[in-house]
Design a protein around this motif. Structure first.
Motif, mmCIF file in Angstrom:
data_model
loop_
_atom_site.group_PDB
_atom_site.id
_atom_site.type_symbol
_atom_site.label_atom_id
_atom_site.label_comp_id
_atom_site.label_asym_id
_atom_site.label_seq_id
_atom_site.Cartn_x
_atom_site.Cartn_y
_atom_site.Cartn_z
ATOM 1 N N ARG A 683 0.681 -1.205 -0.047
ATOM 2 C CA ARG A 683 0.128 -0.056 0.027
ATOM 3 C C ARG A 683 0.845 1.277 0.034
ATOM 4 O O ARG A 683 0.596 2.219 -0.509
ATOM 5 C CB ARG A 683 -0.877 0.142 1.327
ATOM 6 N N ASP A 885 -4.172 -0.734 -5.427
ATOM 7 C CA ASP A 885 -4.294 0.603 -4.994
ATOM 8 C C ASP A 885 -3.120 0.952 -4.095
ATOM 9 O O ASP A 885 -2.621 0.083 -3.549
ATOM 10 C CB ASP A 885 -5.542 0.637 -4.356
ATOM 11 N N PHE A 886 -2.768 2.160 -3.876
ATOM 12 C CA PHE A 886 -1.584 2.377 -3.144
ATOM 13 C C PHE A 886 -1.731 4.002 -2.601
ATOM 14 O O PHE A 886 -2.660 4.633 -3.283
ATOM 15 C CB PHE A 886 -0.343 2.249 -3.575
ATOM 16 N N ILE A 887 -0.856 4.405 -1.886
ATOM 17 C CA ILE A 887 -1.205 5.730 -1.292
ATOM 18 C C ILE A 887 -0.677 6.783 -2.579
ATOM 19 O O ILE A 887 0.194 6.618 -3.127
ATOM 20 C CB ILE A 887 -0.200 6.147 -0.108
ATOM 21 N N ARG B 27 -9.601 8.974 5.390
ATOM 22 C CA ARG B 27 -8.975 8.618 3.916
ATOM 23 C C ARG B 27 -10.060 7.544 3.357
ATOM 24 O O ARG B 27 -10.676 6.854 3.918
ATOM 25 C CB ARG B 27 -7.777 7.799 4.076
ATOM 26 N N LEU B 30 -9.636 2.024 0.294
ATOM 27 C CA LEU B 30 -8.445 1.256 -0.894
ATOM 28 C C LEU B 30 -9.500 0.562 -1.734
ATOM 29 O O LEU B 30 -10.272 0.074 -1.385
ATOM 30 C CB LEU B 30 -7.709 0.581 -0.418
ATOM 31 N N ASN B 31 -9.142 0.809 -2.945
ATOM 32 C CA ASN B 31 -9.936 0.067 -3.970
ATOM 33 C C ASN B 31 -11.167 0.276 -4.228
ATOM 34 O O ASN B 31 -12.002 -0.700 -4.904
ATOM 35 C CB ASN B 31 -9.671 -1.488 -3.853
ATOM 36 N N TRP B 39 -11.922 13.208 -3.770
ATOM 37 C CA TRP B 39 -10.574 12.914 -3.618
ATOM 38 C C TRP B 39 -10.024 14.206 -3.471
ATOM 39 O O TRP B 39 -9.165 14.276 -2.369
ATOM 40 C CB TRP B 39 -10.072 12.252 -4.949
#
Ligand SMILES: [Zn+2]
Lengths: 998, 88
Positions: A683, A885-887, B27, B30-31, B39
């Motif tokens: 990540r 996905d990643f930061i 935040r 993810l995904n 965003w």
């Protein structure tokens, strides 16, 4: 010169110790215990400076921190100290000081012409006059203003004096050692509270030193001495003199400046000149007392006009007469105390009281002493230029609007008392909403915002009896709450003279046809007429009036001027003072030297210096060091007469041809453990990490959430759930915080721990085509062949008895290894590498060669990963996973980031293959285009390619990928260079990356 | 200088901490599909309230824990400090 104005006896000075000193080059004598001011007055010196704007002669006005005039330049211990108040500077043998604001000298001052041009020098003069033309500022206005105005001249030399900082915590901080400070400190100390009692002056006791009172069976002064000596013996009490609490900050943090050595001719070894105390107090008692206010009258700035309380202080503490024919001008009883003191010393004063037939105990005493008193009288104007020689006095009507019977009487000083202003600066700084007290025409603290209590005359209490009573009680009450102990002391009985009410009178009207300057702000030369003008011109808010006229903006913070200024505005505006409101007080209450604020964190001590375990080897081998963050790194190793360019070229070349070794200890290292480590890295980094096998390293790039590259480095899987991450030297701390942020706040469900291990490992990069031979000899038992330890492989080994970790990674683009051992073994490892590498012509290389090697390989580093570039800009597209996905990933699809003409890192070669391109140069299409020349980008890093023996640079330019092959220009306006260049690929050497895999 | 009560270490001076901004920002997962606007709100847009503000600080020269601090941006009064996993 004899001391004509010193009494034969009396005062608290040490008459057994005579001191000589120089003022404006002339020699005088004084005594131990004098201030520079008292010693000068004793010698009959009253002209000590020139005023700020009009350059009028200036004498002494106060006797301490309230002094607006007598600011001198000190020469002490071979250091220059500008802007010192003569009233605060204690005398020492050999003291040297001179006047400021005088050019060419104090007696003849060219600037005084401003005085005669006074009507051309009104409020807002600087705003109005020096508006245009702009060029006149540099050539004409500024040099003249600078020469004619300003205070002392700061030295341009490095200050060799030592200053230090101290952090302290206490239950009660008490600011001022007058009656309220002493009583509250004593009561609190008895309850076991940790107390700091701070006194600005050298002597403790405040007003008790000069007042005629009895406490218990002692005089005020004796009582103060007794309390102080008891407090000094108590282990829970810190008593500090020469210490000014000047700032009240958030959460009861106060800052105090202690003048440790200023009163001594020299600063002793291991002792600082000044010490800054950061004190966090549970409770603060503000016992800062009050300052006498002047009454405003014509020419009230003439030397010889001073506060009546100051005249009394010079008499009682220093045995000095401020004049032999004193005129006392008062609107309250305080003036009589000064008059009585003069009378007791054989001097006949005349008292002018603005009140009609005032009566009180003290006035009766004055009358009994046959002191001449004129009631309903005022001073209209002081006469005399460099010193008062007479005064025009007049009768004033009961409504205080008309004056009559003007006459001139001889006098050599005018001691003025316009009642007292509580010193509320600290309370105001702490956020206290101060309120106006009609009874005393002053603001006093009201609702505290922080844990602060104001006592004594600072709170508007002017009788000793009530001050002591409330101070003992408050000291007891506040400390009891903290210590849960009570050891109550009995409050002593007080004998003091009762005062009658003061007269609400503060400004003498001008006699018809006269246009005397009547000053409000003595330090900034602001007169009544300036305020009137500002109001006529439409200024209303007191904050605006202040800035326009500079009223109260001098270093004395308007201690003697603020209230009279407010009174004037309220009179003209027909408002009451509280409606006008006072301006905000800000720290510091009194000037603090820059040296004290900086403390010991100066020069190389401004940040810690970190050295690698191999530092002393580098030193012994002629390394020239460079600062890399807080680290010292070898930049190059000098051989013979080599310069930087020659040495780094030799070192880099040797890496390309043979083998070199570089100290890489400074790289950030983070130890990562836990079952979810792989998922976490996946990540954090832009590329895939889930399938990295144990014993393998991988290069990774991490982004911020906005898509900008944060850092890069390699991370190695040491065992199933254990990784070793490296970061750049500069970003090590930020990366750790970044990882902790995600683990603690965003994904707390991940079972991962991170810890910095930078200091645990010493690292050496062995690079070059012959590096494998060196490694093999270092680890004869290991199979370090290309198959046994392939590119991005990892092994553990034993380096002649010490554990080592071997990573096959490369920054130079050559076949290379990084060997890490525990820090303590770093030097041992280094020496072994040098010894074994000898036969392969190993040479150490520094950061300059390291840069050359990476630049010509096109490896991006800090100068490209500069906080403004995304992975695509750096041709790191291959490292950006499309699948996971990643930061920061979401940001990478922003329109600006995927624009077809997006900036990109490219290579740049000068067409002549000779001229080095300065870093920071602009890349432009047309060198002769009209300014501003549209800029395509900038040169981020430059080197001399050792592979091709010509200059090579990296640049980040717009539409970089389509610029390859184009002929452009590099412009460096700083170096005045225009260089024709060609844009090439950033991978100048070994573009396929074969060497690292060989 | 503020005096901040680290929930792990106790009352310490501000110079042991580093500031980390609005603590209420979450935040995006993810995904998950995230709109441009959501965003941008997450990455860039922050309120600058006058008054109470729940914010992050990291005790960098102490326990290295990220903590939440409820502070008045006008008066600097600190009402409450929380561990990373605690809510107001
Ligand atoms: Zn902590």
């Amino acid at each position: 010169m004899s001391e004509n104005f010193r009494l034969d006896k009396g005062g608290l000075i040490n008459r057994d110790k005579k001191l000589s000193f120089k003022f404006n080059g002339k020699k005088y004598f004084g005594y131990e215990g004098d201030t520079l001011a008292s010693a000068l007055i004793a010698n009959g010196v009253h002209l000590v400076g020139r005023s700020f704007k009009y350059h009028r002669p200036r004498g002494f006005f106060g006797a301490g921190v309230d002094e607006p005039y007598a600011i001198v330049q000190m020469n002490r211990n071979n250091e220059v100290d500008p802007n010192v108040r003569a009233t605060e500077q204690e005398l020492f043998e050999g003291l040297e000081a001179k006047s400021v604001n005088c050019w060419p000298n104090v007696d003849f001052d060219i600037g005084a012409i401003n005085n005669f041009l006074g009507k051309f020098f009104p409020a807002g003069f600087y705003y109005k006059t020096f508006m245009w033309p702009k060029s006149f500022w540099y050539k004409l206005y500024e040099p003249i203003i600078r020469k004619a105005a300003g205070f002392g001249a700061a030295s341009i030399k490095h200050d060799k004096e030592k200053y230090e900082h101290k952090y302290e915590y206490c239950d009660l901080l008490i600011t001022g050692s007058g009656p309220s400070g002493l009583a509250s400190a004593y009561a609190a100390a008895q309850n076991g509270a940790k107390v700091i009692l701070a006194e600005d002056k050298s002597r403790f006791g405040g007003s008790l030193l000069t007042s005629e009172v009895t406490i218990g069976n002692q005089s005020g002064k004796e009582w103060a001495e007794k309390i102080i000596s008891e407090l000094k013996l108590m282990p829970n009490v810190v008593v500090k003199n020469r210490s000014q609490v000047f700032g009240y900050y958030d959460h009861n943090m106060l800052v105090m400046s202690e003048r440790v050595s200023d009163h001594l001719p020299k600063t002793e070894k291991y002792i600082p000149k000044q010490r800054l105390w950061y004190i966090r107090a549970k409770e603060v008692i503000i016992s800062s007392g009050s300052i006498e206010r002047p009454i405003v009258f014509g020419n009230n700035d003439t030397p010889g006009v001073m506060l009546s309380s100051a005249a009394k202080e010079y008499l009682k503490i220093y045995g000095v007469l401020v004049g032999k024919k004193p005129l006392i001008f008062t609107n309250n009883d305080s003036g009589y105390e000064t008059a009585i003191e003069f009378k007791k010393n054989g001097i006949d004063p005349i008292v002018l009281d603005t009140r009609r037939d005032p009566n009180s105990e003290i006035i009766k005493e004055a009358k009994d002493l046959n002191i001449s008193i004129k009631s309903s009288y005022v001073v209209v104007a002081a006469k005399g230029y460099k010193k008062v020689n007479s005064a025009d006095i007049a009768k004033i009507s009961d409504d205080k609007k008309n004056i009559s019977n003007i006459e001139n009487i001889k006098c050599d000083c005018i001691c003025v008392s316009g009642f007292w202003t509580p010193t509320i600066h600290l309370a105001s700084q702490s956020g206290n909403k101060t309120k106006f007290n009609e009874k005393i025409d002053s603001f006093i603290p009201s609702q505290p915002k922080q844990k602060e209590t104001t006592l004594g005359s600072a709170s508007g209490i002017f009788t000793l009896e009530e001050t002591l009573k409330t101070s003992f009680e408050k000291g007891n009450e506040l400390s009891k709450q903290i210590t849960n102990k009570e050891n109550k002391v009995s409050i002593p009985t007080v004998v003091e003279k009762k005062s009658s009410n003061h007269d609400k009178f503060w400004c003498v009207p001008l006699p018809e046809g006269k246009n005397y300057k009547r000053f409000l702000d003595f330090q900034n030369d602001v007169a009544v007429s300036d305020i009137q003008l500002a109001l006529r011109e439409g200024y209303r808010s007191i904050e605006h009036v202040k800035r326009y006229t500079t009223l109260g903006m001098a270093t004395d913070q308007g201690r003697t001027s603020n209230l009279n200024g407010l009174q004037l505005v309220s009179d003209i505006e027909n408002k009451v003072v509280p409606q006008v409101g006072h301006t905000t007080f800000r720290p510091p209450y009194s000037p603090v030297s820059i040296g004290a604020i900086v403390g010991r964190e100066i020069g190389k001590h401004s940040k810690p210096t970190r050295k690698s375990p191999m530092h002393y080897w580098h030193e012994k081998n002629n390394a020239v060091f460079v600062d890399a963050g807080v680290w010292l790194r070898p930049r190059y190793y000098k051989r013979g007469n080599e310069n930087l360019f020659e040495a780094s070229k030799r070192e880099a070349k040797n890496v390309r041809q043979n083998v070199g070794v570089c100290d890489v200890t400074t790289l950030g290292k983070i130890d990562i453990k836990g079952p979810d480590s792989a998922e976490f890295l996946n990540r954090v980094y832009t590329n895939a990490w889930l399938k990295l096998p144990v014993g393998k390293a991988r290069y990774g790039v991490m982004l911020r959430e906005d898509g900008i590259v944060m850092d890069d480095g390699t991370t190695t899987r040491i065992s199933e759930n254990h990784y070793h991450m490296t970061t750049t030297t500069a970003q090590a701390a930020n990366v750790l915080s970044h990882l902790e942020y995600y683990l603690q706040l965003v994904w707390p469900e991940l079972n991962v721990n991170v810890v910095s291990s930078t200091e645990q490992w010493a690292g050496a990069a062995i690079a070059g085509p012959k590096s494998r031979y060196v490694l093999q000899k270092l680890f004869p038992d290991l199979n370090v062949s290309n198959e046994g330890l392939p590119f991005m492989g990892y092994m553990e080994g034993n380096l002649f008895g010490v554990n080592a970790k071997i990573y096959r990674i490369s920054f130079s683009g050559e076949l290379a290894y990084e060997v890490n051992v525990e820090s303590d073994n770093g030097n041992y490892m280094w020496e072994k590498i040098m010894e074994i590498g000898k036969e392969f012509n190993i040479q150490p290389y520094g950061t300059e060669a390291l840069s050359t090697l990476r630049i010509e390989m096109g490896h991006v580093a800090g100068s490209e990963l500069d906080g403004r570039t995304i992975p695509y800009d750096n041709s790191l597209d291959g490292l950006v996973s499309k699948k996971k996905d990643f930061i920061g990933k979401r940001s990478l699809s922003k329109a600006a980031y995927i624009a077809s003409d997006r900036q990109k890192v490219v290579g740049v070669i000068p067409l002549d293959k000779k001229t080095s391109i300065p870093e920071g140069s602009y890349i432009v299409k047309d060198a002769k285009a009209k300014l501003p020349n549209p800029k395509l980008g900038h040169v981020s890093a430059s080197c001399w390619s050792v592979e091709y023996d010509n200059p090579f640079s990296l640049a980040i330019i717009k539409d970089g990928k389509n610029m390859i092959g184009q002929k452009l220009f590099a412009l460096s306006p700083l170096k005045n260079k225009t260089i024709p260049v060609e844009i090439v690929s950033s991978h100048y050497v070994d573009p396929k990356g074969e060497r690292v895999r060989s | 200088m503020l005096h901040i009560k680290c929930p792990h270490c106790g009352l310490r001076s501000q110079n042991e901490f580093s500031y980390g901004g609005d603590a209420t920002i979450k935040r995006p997962e993810l995904n998950k599909e995230v709109s441009d606007q959501d965003w941008d709100n997450f990455v860039y847009l922050r309120k600058s309230p006058r008054g109470k503000h729940l914010e992050l600080w990291q005790h960098i020269s102490g326990c290295r824990q990220w903590i939440k601090v409820e502070r008045d941006t006008l008066t600097h009064e600190i009402f409450k400090t929380l561990k990373a996993n605690e809510e107001l």
